[in-house]
Motif scaffolding. Structure first.
Motif, PDB file in Angstrom:
ATOM      1  N   HIS A 118       0.725  -1.128  -0.129  1.00 11.15           N
ATOM      2  CA  HIS A 118      -0.155  -0.064   0.034  1.00 11.15           C
ATOM      3  C   HIS A 118       0.876   1.271  -0.019  1.00 11.15           C
ATOM      4  N   PRO A 128      -4.597  -0.377  -2.128  1.00  9.96           N
ATOM      5  CA  PRO A 128      -3.375  -1.051  -2.432  1.00  9.96           C
ATOM      6  C   PRO A 128      -2.674  -0.203  -3.297  1.00  9.96           C
ATOM      7  N   ASP A 129      -1.367  -0.514  -3.352  1.00 20.90           N
ATOM      8  CA  ASP A 129      -0.412   0.174  -4.297  1.00 20.90           C
ATOM      9  C   ASP A 129      -0.175  -0.647  -5.570  1.00 20.90           C
TER      10      ASP A 129
END
Length: 711
Positions: A118, A128-129
């Motif tokens: 993240h 979330p990344d």
């Protein structure tokens, strides 16, 4: 990612897990209970990625066979599923994941925001990344298992004959002038004749290698420009650490590791691995997503039952692998069996082993991990050493691991350090430690060799620093000297740090010999820390885990040759004297036909055997230990009784000389002084015959007297 070439992914098999080449193709199998989909990612030599969905799933294992893929192929996985940290789910297909069963690893870990599941500004981790981590993380490598093991024979040294040398693969040879430059710091360097001959000349029978499972450095170290040197940050439980290979990271490290094992075996030296199965390199909820966390977070880790977005941490490293789960337990056992059957290692030392024995919260002697190890036909037959503690409540379990486990005896370390640092602790506890710690290991049927005796280890002061510093000097670690143990049970011999005072220098040298003599003459299994026999210093750093430099590497240009000769001399005596390597605990009983001697007796300076008052006298700093070689209670391989010479060992920790009475008949008719720590190499000049009666021991010394009897 480039366009996927026309590669057909056949159904393949769910077993075995990992990537396995069969001569014409490779089967890939990955366990994930909660995944919605899994992509197999194959990488070209130029780094181009090709994704292939695995459409087959059997018993939560995603699998497929790819024809034409063979050794040297780099690969990883992307796992699709729910991203919901409050429920323990951290699936994120933007993250390239290392196969937990990868047998070789290529590429390092580069500090980059994409490593994390993240964004840094998403404090709660709920978003979330979506940045691709592939350019910044290691990949698995398909390997060829074939190796010419013909002629390899495991030494299978008995526990009672074992002498362990704890050593770091890289640090052992990085500064060794007789090892070729291109081999220094590698498995091949450790296998070089120059280093093996050093082990043989000392009398070492086993190397205990600091972690060689593939590991990466923690982000907090990378941010400070440091790296993890010790290696207790595992990412791949099947792969030899690639950076220790002179052969590159395309799978050659596997062959190089096997070649090292074969060379050590040929020299009669066993290979024991320090293994870290209690946690992984992914850290806590703020740590990177590299493998397990993205494959099945709740399936691999112990999550906080009150807040599954966080981890239960019994290791002090952010997470704890959940060995209660069959899949995780299978991973550990598959890894252990692989290193024994495929890599031919001879045993394991388990880091923070108490964390592996926790059922719900408490350490449980009946845990599934113990049961599975005990019944395993492969793992149960090799040397098993526990570090019997972790950082959780009730984690200190010295003496409580079940058979057939041996243990790092932390009480041995503490007692011996106390005695020689001048603490007034008496000799009662010392007597237990010198004779195998029967108070810890006898009640459950274990033998004296259940005690792995040590005074120093990789973690803490070196032997030279133990007698030169009272305060740690860890500033180079970048933690404002807050890290590392504060209570080290040590004494600086009167001056803190380096000194040119010849009296202090001589005292420190004798104190090192006292500590080493005590260690090598004790019943149990001695463990030497690499470099202690050379006079190695870390300049007061007692937590050099992040010092991958000359502070940690063995310095072969500044070797204390007298000290090396001392260690070899005492180990030669140990090797020649079965009474110093007892396989059964002493009884203290009178021996028939000897006129009243005992297999073990303790003498006070005045000549009489210790009284009850003596045992509880905390001011007593001198004790004589009489070992009668006619009372050894085991037989050799042919069933013959083992009989040895008798020895009287005096340990005097007081600063001033003391007169002691050497007992007369029936104990002895005379004595030969064979070891004295007042001499630089331990060997008295000429033949030193001593008559029974009064004799003066120098301050702070150990004497070993061989008993002489008239014909």
């Amino acid at each position: 990612m480039t366009a996927s070439p026309a590669v057909e992914v056949l159904p393949g098999s769910p077993t075995p897990l990992g990537a396995h080449w069969d001569g014409t193709g490779t089967n890939f199998a990955l366990w994930s209970a909660g995944a919605h989909a899994v992509d197999l990612c194959l990488f070209d030599p130029d780094g181009a990625e090709h994704r292939h969905p695995l459409t087959e799933s059997t018993h939560q294992v995603w699998h497929g066979r790819v024809t034409g893929i063979g050794p040297g192929q780099r690969y990883g996985y992307r796992v699709h599923g729910s991203y919901d940290p409050p429920t323990g789910h951290r699936y994120n297909p933007a993250k390239l994941l290392l196969d937990p069963y990868a047998r070789a690893v290529d590429g390092g870990l580069q500090l980059h925001p994409s490593l994390f599941g993240h964004p840094a500004d998403a404090v709660d981790g709920s978003v979330p990344d979506e940045r691709d981590s592939a350019p910044h993380v290691p990949r698995g490598v398909v390997v060829h298992d074939t190796f010419p093991w013909d002629g390899d024979r495991a030494p299978r040294t008995s526990w009672s004959d074992t002498v362990i040398y704890e050593v770091h693969v890289k640090g052992a040879t990085m500064r060794h002038p007789d090892v070729p430059a291109q081999l220094r710091g590698t498995y091949a360097g450790l296998a070089h004749p120059a280093f093996i001959e050093h082990l043989r000349s000392l009398g070492v029978t086993a190397v205990e290698l600091l972690p060689v499972h593939h590991f990466v450095s923690e982000p907090h170290l990378l941010r400070r420009g440091l790296t993890n040197y010790w290696g207790y940050n595992t990412l791949g439980f099947f792969a030899p650490h690639a950076a220790y290979s002179a052969s590159g990271s395309g799978g050659g490290q596997v062959t190089e590791f096997k070649t090292m094992v074969k060379a050590l075996h040929a020299a009669g030296i066993e290979v024991i691995l320090d293994v870290v199965y209690n946690h992984t390199a992914e850290g806590d909820q703020t740590g990177p997503t590299l493998s397990f966390k993205g494959i099945d977070n709740g399936g691999y880790y112990r999550l906080d039952p009150q807040n599954p977005a966080r981890y239960t941490d019994y290791t002090g490293c952010g997470n704890t692998l959940d060995v209660r789960r069959p899949t995780v337990l299978a991973l550990l056992m598959d890894s252990l069996r692989y290193w024994v059957t495929e890599m031919h290692v001879d045993g394991f030392r388990f880091d923070l082993a108490s964390a592996l024995a926790r059922s719900m919260h408490d350490v449980d002697r009946l845990s599934a991990f113990f049961d599975v190890v005990h019944q395993d036909p492969v793992v149960s037959r090799v040397k098993l050493i526990a570090e019997p503690w972790d950082v959780g409540p009730g984690g200190y379990q010295v003496g409580n691991f079940p058979p057939p486990w041996t243990e790092w005896n932390g009480k041995y370390r503490d007692t011996v350090r106390d005695v020689w640092s001048g603490a007034h602790v008496g000799v009662r506890d010392l007597a237990y430690r010198l004779t195998g710690s029967s108070d810890l290991y006898r009640s459950d049927g274990r033998r004296p060799f259940a005690s792995i005796n040590f005074v120093t280890a990789h973690d803490g002061f070196t032997m030279a620093d133990l007698v030169a510093y009272e305060h740690k000097r860890n500033e180079a670690n970048g933690e404002d000297n807050r890290d590392g143990e504060n209570h080290n049970r040590n004494w600086n011999s009167g001056v803190e740090g380096p000194t040119d005072d010849p009296e202090i220098t001589a005292l420190r040298a004798r104190q090192v010999r006292n500590l080493l003599a005590t260690l090598l003459l004790s019943t149990g299994v001695p463990m030497l820390t690499a470099g202690d026999e050379l006079g190695r210093t870390q300049r007061g750093n007692n937590n050099a885990y992040c010092q991958d430099n000359e502070l940690s590497w063995l310095d072969w240009t500044q070797v204390d040759e007298d000290l090396r000769a001392f260690v070899a001399h005492v180990l030669a005596l140990r090797r020649s004297a079965p009474v110093l390597r007892q396989e059964a605990f002493f009884e203290g009983h009178e021996l028939p036909g000897t006129g009243g001697t005992r297999d073990l007796a303790w003498f006070a300076p005045g000549g009489g055997q210790l009284t009850t008052a003596d045992w509880f006298d905390t001011g007593l700093q001198t004790v004589g230990m009489y070992l009668d070689g006619r009372g050894i209670r085991h037989r050799d391989a042919l069933g013959r009784p083992v009989v040895d010479d008798c020895y009287l060992v005096w340990l005097h920790a007081g600063p001033e000389p003391v007169t002691v009475q050497l007992p007369d008949a029936p104990w002895a008719d005379g004595y030969e002084l064979v070891v004295s720590t007042e001499y630089a190499t331990g060997a008295p000049p000429g033949t030193a015959i001593v008559a029974p009666g009064p004799v003066e021991l120098p301050g702070r010394c150990v004497w070993v007297l061989k008993v002489l009897r008239r014909p």
